[in-house]
Design an enzyme around this catalytic site. Structure first.
Site, PDB file in Angstrom:
ATOM      1  CG  ASP A 171      -2.001   0.943   1.252  1.00  0.00           C
ATOM      2  OD1 ASP A 171      -2.043   1.766   0.333  1.00  0.00           O
ATOM      3  OD2 ASP A 171      -2.826   0.895   2.184  1.00  0.00           O
ATOM      4  N   GLY A 187      -5.274   3.355  -7.830  1.00  0.00           N
ATOM      5  CA  GLY A 187      -5.511   3.561  -9.262  1.00  0.00           C
ATOM      6  C   GLY A 187      -4.674   4.665  -9.884  1.00  0.00           C
ATOM      7  CG  ASP A 191      -9.501   2.948   1.553  1.00  0.00           C
ATOM      8  OD1 ASP A 191      -8.698   2.827   0.610  1.00  0.00           O
ATOM      9  OD2 ASP A 191      -9.190   2.815   2.738  1.00  0.00           O
TER      10      ASP A 191
HETATM   11  C1  GAL Z   1      -5.554   2.233   2.915  1.00  0.00           C
HETATM   12  C2  GAL Z   1      -6.015   1.067   2.058  1.00  0.00           C
HETATM   13  C3  GAL Z   1      -6.957   0.250   2.893  1.00  0.00           C
HETATM   14  C4  GAL Z   1      -6.222  -0.259   4.106  1.00  0.00           C
HETATM   15  C5  GAL Z   1      -5.604   0.909   4.880  1.00  0.00           C
HETATM   16  C6  GAL Z   1      -4.710   0.428   6.008  1.00  0.00           C
HETATM   17  O1  GAL Z   1      -4.705   3.021   2.176  1.00  0.00           O
HETATM   18  O2  GAL Z   1      -6.629   1.552   0.904  1.00  0.00           O
HETATM   19  O3  GAL Z   1      -7.469  -0.819   2.127  1.00  0.00           O
HETATM   20  O4  GAL Z   1      -5.247  -1.177   3.714  1.00  0.00           O
HETATM   21  O5  GAL Z   1      -4.848   1.729   4.044  1.00  0.00           O
HETATM   22  O6  GAL Z   1      -4.141   1.468   6.727  1.00  0.00           O
END
Ligand code: GAL
Length: 723
Positions: free
Chosen positions: A473, A516, A537
């Protein structure tokens, strides 16, 4: 004691009189920062225009991070104050803002909030001198976007007077059999009003119940009315409450959590993917997914050398040294009969030949995830039988990392995860796979330790622990990338982790998570991504589901076995992103749409709820083998949006057997009978086609040119069309 589940979803719950609201739909907009921009007198006539419903990335400001200002101009007629009962405070509803905001009315600060996923609703006294009644006003909003999507989004940004109706809520609750309407009074006085309830069959309009009741609810109390006594059937419950002093109204119209998937038969049946990818020499772990009366006995004909199957559990394990396609026959039997199915193991360099299916901790537990919580969902996935339909990954999201590395630079799990290897072995022994989460930046999005400059260490640790899946991420890599928004910069951290993963002696599915950016679907395969998040999200609302799911219109060009677009995890069941879970706010029809659309899109299917609290409706929703088969189809195509008529859309996915899965989605708030002509959806080859209803697992008949179906608001008819 019966357990009541509250459906927070009130898609059709609105306050009549909404016509008095002042909409904040379009603003003047400028990137940058200047404190003069909050002033009423500032001249913004040279600024651009922007809508408040979508991030600025979708409105000609791609890649912009940093400060920007919105300025809404409006007249505030005192008639809206006069028409309200309370006349004492004004609501300024700004929707969501990505990430932080400071909101000014005519130059005076009226509220500020940090964090992108939070509704902004500021209330100010009606006699606040900042308000210019019957004159021109400006709301100026200073927004800071630290990365990813930026600016205002969501819907129903508006200004209105607070009134007694705002202190009254009405919702539907369900237990396994019945429904109840609950009116809650949070006003400091008794409230009174008229409640009208009807229960109908939405398909035939037959009326089962009609109730009119005068209701009075004391301050702080609830009024409860039981209704509809078989909620597994499709019924429409409509309730209207009219407050007697203001005649303002709250309205709910919602389906029962009706069950569509037929119960599995006692005869053995093999489910799940028909193909599995592994690298030469990497450990194979594949559990044959099968239903039927227990105990089942498993066998495999033509099992390749190096593999073994456990006859009692159906777990295939071992290694295959040489590349190639190995075709075998899976067999499952019980005293009722025997099922057989062809299965292929493709030994090569592509993993995840069908979209990964399993569970991820984020949408339920957020950062409060722990070993116990992971084990409890994993155990429930087995005990409730989801494993028999192909659900196999158990993925820990953010929140498992210790803040510092050991002396050798290795990442260590925090006290909530005392022993990753023990957890991993337990999962593997039960035929499940184990996933984990990290960031290419120094910190994850939740502020935990990321992999920056320790990629090899981390990949090696993951392999040692027996990890099968990595979600990677972007998060704080934003600070490393800085102002450099070139494609190479976006690809770089993923290429580094790709190389680190490829050095390991086991297969780790690589899931790119960067929302994306730079059209990741166009290049995700170059960094050997098996799936890539295409959006920000998701959350458990129709707006979120609709804007994410129905925007996946170009990704199909890039999707193929091992390369999947990921519109984010499932938002069904008990979700919450932290300790406090709530039932999804999606209606039953929206949930059928969710699973149908994700199956058509060949999206990774990661259940985001606490599986140990799975209710009958959600279990049924996640156990439909014919729907899952659309997602897991070995041809690996993604559906195309073939018709978009505004109030409805049709998506079509080509399947390996030459047939097509077709989703007919009603995006409107009312029932619609939708007719499609085979020609309109590019199914020209033959006239007459066999149609099967996939949710009901029932043949509907032969249709010559036209197929018509009545579809629920926000719902779907999912069919298979066979030549
Ligand atoms: C976001 C991600 C989520 C989750 C979260 C965890 O950036 O899109 O799905 O993983 O971080 O902190």
């Amino acid at each position: 004691m019966k357990k009541w589940i509250t459906l927070l979803a009130t898609i059709c719950s609105f306050h009549l009189f909404a016509q008095q609201d002042i909409k904040l739909e379009e603003a003047k907009f400028k990137t940058g920062d200047n404190s003069n921009w909050k002033e009423l007198s500032f001249d913004d006539s040279q600024w651009g225009n922007i809508k408040s419903s979508a991030n600025w990335e979708f409105q000609s400001y791609p890649d912009y991070n940093g400060y920007a200002w919105y300025r809404f101009h409006f007249k505030l007629p005192s008639s809206i104050k006069d028409k309200s009962l309370w006349k004492d405070s004004l609501r300024i509803a700004l929707g969501k803002i990505d990430d932080d905001d400071e909101a000014y009315l005519n130059g005076i600060l009226i509220g500020k909030t940090q964090g992108w996923n939070i509704f902004r609703e500021y209330h100010i006294a009606a006699n606040n001198p900042a308000i210019l009644w019957d004159a021109d006003n400006v709301i100026a909003i200073r927004v800071l976007d630290t990365g990813g999507g930026g600016g205002m989004y969501g819907k129903d940004q508006h200004i209105s007077m607070m009134d007694i109706i705002d202190g009254i809520s009405m919702k539907l609750q369900f237990n396994a059999t019945e429904a109840a309407i609950v009116i809650h009074n949070s006003v400091s006085k008794k409230i009174e009003g008229k409640l009208i309830v009807s229960v109908t069959d939405p398909e035939t309009n037959k009326v089962f119940e009609n109730v009119i009741k005068q209701v009075s609810v004391k301050a702080g109390e609830n009024f409860l009315l039981k209704t509809a006594n078989d909620v597994s059937k499709k019924l429409l419950i409509t309730a209207n409450f009219e407050e007697s002093l203001t005649h303002k109204t709250i309205h709910i119209s919602q389906s029962t959590p009706y069950i569509l998937t037929p119960a599995p038969s006692a005869f053995p049946k093999i489910n799940g993917a028909t193909v599995f990818g592994v690298r030469p020499g990497s450990p194979v772990l594949y559990k044959i997914a099968a239903t039927g009366e227990k105990p089942l006995q498993y066998a495999v004909e033509n099992l390749p050398e190096g593999l073994k199957v456990d006859a009692a559990t159906g777990i295939i394990a071992g290694t295959i040294k040489l590349p190639g396609t190995y075709t075998m026959k899976l067999k499952v039997k019980n005293p009722k009969g025997i099922a057989a199915r062809t299965f292929k193991i493709k030994v090569g360099d592509v993993l995840a030949l069908t979209p990964p299916m399993g569970w991820n901790s984020w949408n339920c537990w957020g950062l409060s995830v722990s070993t116990e919580k992971v084990e409890s969902s994993a155990k429930a996935l087995i005990d409730k039988g989801l494993i028999n339909h192909g659900w196999s990954f158990i993925n820990i999201d953010d929140g498992w990392e210790e803040p510092t590395r050991d002396a050798d630079g290795n990442v260590i799990s925090n006290s909530k995860f005392p022993d990753m290897k023990v957890l991993s072995d337990w999962l593997h022994n039960n035929g499940l796979k184990f996933g984990i989460y990290s960031s290419p930046g120094p910190k994850t999005c939740g502020g935990y330790l990321g992999s920056y400059q320790h990629e090899i260490n981390d990949a090696t640790t993951y392999a040692k622990w027996g990890i099968d899946y990595l979600k990677y991420d972007w998060c704080s890599y934003e600070n490393i990338a800085g102002k450099d928004t070139s494609l190479a910069t976006y690809q770089k951290p993923y290429a580094i982790m790709r190389d680190a993963l490829l050095k390991q002696n086991r297969d780790i599915v690589f899931s790119l998570c960067q929302y994306g950016m730079k059209n990741v679907w166009e290049w995700g395969d170059k960094v050997n991504g098996n799936c890539w998040r295409t959006t920000g999200d998701i959350e458990d609302t129709w707006e979120s589901l609709k804007s994410i799911g129905f925007s996946q219109t170009v990704q199909h060009k890039y999707t193929k076995p091992g390369r999947w677009s990921d519109p984010d995890m499932l938002i069904v069941g008990q979700v919450g992103w932290g300790e406090n879970l709530h039932p999804t706010r999606l209606t039953p029809d929206e949930q059928y749409t969710h699973i149908s659309l994700w199956s058509l899109l060949s999206a990774p299917l990661l259940i985001g709820c606490d599986i140990s609290k799975l209710d009958d409706f959600t279990l049924n929703l996640l156990s439909n083998d014919e729907v899952i088969a659309v997602n897991q189809d070995a041809l690996g195509k993604e559906a195309k949006q073939i018709l978009n008529k505004g109030s409805y859309q049709v998506w079509i996915k080509e399947l390996e057997d030459g047939s097509h899965a077709v989703g007919i989605f009603n995006l409107s708030d009312n029932y619609q009978t939708i007719q499609i002509n085979w020609n309109d959806i590019d199914l020209k080859k033959a006239n007459a086609k066999k149609v099967r209803d996939l949710w009901r697992q029932k043949d509907l008949g032969i249709y010559k040119n036209l197929f018509g179906t009545k579809v629920a608001p926000h719902g779907v008819t999912l069919i298979k069309v066979i030549d």
